[in-house]
Design a protein around this motif. Sequence first.
Motif, PDB file in Angstrom:
ATOM      1  N   VAL A  27       0.793  -1.068   0.070  1.00  0.00           N
ATOM      2  CA  VAL A  27      -0.062   0.145   0.030  1.00  0.00           C
ATOM      3  C   VAL A  27       1.010   1.221  -0.053  1.00  0.00           C
ATOM      4  N   SER A  28       2.172   1.101   0.750  1.00  0.00           N
ATOM      5  CA  SER A  28       3.110   2.448   0.715  1.00  0.00           C
ATOM      6  C   SER A  28       3.314   2.604  -0.785  1.00  0.00           C
ATOM      7  N   PHE A  29       3.321   1.800  -1.586  1.00  0.00           N
ATOM      8  CA  PHE A  29       3.575   2.119  -3.301  1.00  0.00           C
ATOM      9  C   PHE A  29       2.142   2.462  -4.095  1.00  0.00           C
ATOM     10  N   SER A  30       1.228   2.349  -3.350  1.00  0.00           N
ATOM     11  CA  SER A  30      -0.043   2.365  -4.274  1.00  0.00           C
ATOM     12  C   SER A  30      -0.307   3.704  -4.723  1.00  0.00           C
ATOM     13  N   GLN A  31      -1.054   4.086  -5.799  1.00  0.00           N
ATOM     14  CA  GLN A  31      -1.240   5.446  -6.255  1.00  0.00           C
ATOM     15  C   GLN A  31      -2.716   5.667  -6.359  1.00  0.00           C
ATOM     16  N   THR A  32      -3.378   4.596  -5.623  1.00  0.00           N
ATOM     17  CA  THR A  32      -4.948   4.729  -5.667  1.00  0.00           C
ATOM     18  C   THR A  32      -5.306   5.762  -4.666  1.00  0.00           C
ATOM     19  N   GLU A  33      -6.425   6.425  -4.725  1.00  0.00           N
ATOM     20  CA  GLU A  33      -6.723   7.201  -3.555  1.00  0.00           C
ATOM     21  C   GLU A  33      -6.840   6.904  -2.080  1.00  0.00           C
ATOM     22  N   ALA A  34      -6.567   7.245  -1.395  1.00  0.00           N
ATOM     23  CA  ALA A  34      -6.623   6.766   0.232  1.00  0.00           C
ATOM     24  C   ALA A  34      -8.026   7.188   0.515  1.00  0.00           C
ATOM     25  N   GLU A  35      -8.604   6.277   1.331  1.00  0.00           N
ATOM     26  CA  GLU A  35      -9.850   6.358   1.987  1.00  0.00           C
ATOM     27  C   GLU A  35     -10.049   5.843   3.604  1.00  0.00           C
ATOM     28  N   LEU A  36     -10.578   6.912   4.215  1.00  0.00           N
ATOM     29  CA  LEU A  36     -11.061   6.446   5.577  1.00  0.00           C
ATOM     30  C   LEU A  36     -12.318   6.696   5.704  1.00  0.00           C
ATOM     31  N   ALA A  37     -13.112   5.665   6.300  1.00  0.00           N
ATOM     32  CA  ALA A  37     -14.460   5.664   6.310  1.00  0.00           C
ATOM     33  C   ALA A  37     -14.865   7.009   6.978  1.00  0.00           C
ATOM     34  N   VAL A  38     -14.941   7.355   8.220  1.00  0.00           N
ATOM     35  CA  VAL A  38     -15.331   8.400   8.780  1.00  0.00           C
ATOM     36  C   VAL A  38     -14.414   9.548   8.713  1.00  0.00           C
ATOM     37  N   ILE A  39     -13.251   9.568   8.514  1.00  0.00           N
ATOM     38  CA  ILE A  39     -12.407  10.727   8.625  1.00  0.00           C
ATOM     39  C   ILE A  39     -12.393  11.466   7.218  1.00  0.00           C
ATOM     40  N   GLY A  40     -12.473  10.754   6.070  1.00  0.00           N
ATOM     41  CA  GLY A  40     -12.757  11.030   4.793  1.00  0.00           C
ATOM     42  C   GLY A  40     -14.067  11.758   4.592  1.00  0.00           C
ATOM     43  N   THR A 143      -2.996  10.142  -2.282  1.00  0.00           N
ATOM     44  CA  THR A 143      -2.964   8.737  -2.621  1.00  0.00           C
ATOM     45  C   THR A 143      -2.632   7.897  -1.214  1.00  0.00           C
ATOM     46  N   ASN A 144      -2.697   6.411  -1.348  1.00  0.00           N
ATOM     47  CA  ASN A 144      -2.294   5.626  -0.594  1.00  0.00           C
ATOM     48  C   ASN A 144      -0.801   5.916  -0.105  1.00  0.00           C
ATOM     49  N   ALA A 145       0.029   5.970  -1.098  1.00  0.00           N
ATOM     50  CA  ALA A 145       1.468   6.116  -0.988  1.00  0.00           C
ATOM     51  C   ALA A 145       1.760   7.391  -0.052  1.00  0.00           C
TER      52      ALA A 145
END
Length: 188
Positions: A27-40, A143-145
């Motif tokens: 996940v440290s190298f992933s370029q997808t969007e980071a998602e956190l349920a409540v925080i986002g 991003t996840n990165a």
Amino acid sequence: WRAPWTRIFVCATLAVLDFIMYTVDPVSFSQTEAELAVIGDMYDLIVVVWPEKLFPFLLKMVLVVAWVPVGYYFGRLVLHHMLLRDTLKIRMFAGGNGTLLLEAIGVGISSVVMTTLWARLITTAYGPAYARTLATDSGLGITNAQFALLAQLCCGAGDLFTLVMVTDGMLQDQQYPHWLPSVRDSWK
């Protein structure tokens, strides 16, 4: 295991293991969007899109301003005082003990309620088409990165803080007077 070197070794080992975890986690190298349920959702509600119409703007302002105080009082009065202390009579919640954790949980619950209430009220008042333009989601806008890097920096800072605290405690402790006596003299 309470000897000074053991304590310092455990703290240093945790710091190394945190770094290893960061380097091997894909996940440290992933370029997808980071998602956190409540925080986002709360990030979207507070920062991202503010409506131009007056009523939705005021509604959103009221929800954002009320979010923390409502959660704080819900956690303190309902969860701590009414439920755990008075109804269930759990001793660890006697008096004011344990209120901080329950206040934080109350703020978390309040954030879920506020984002859900925002979506329902806007959909009811203006219809689904307008509500989609103001919808919240769990995305953080990074991003996840980037999120992994931020998480690693926070973990590293926490590990360093813990190492300094443990070292400071060992240098002030009187239980092991023969452990680094010259450093202890200058530390005090």
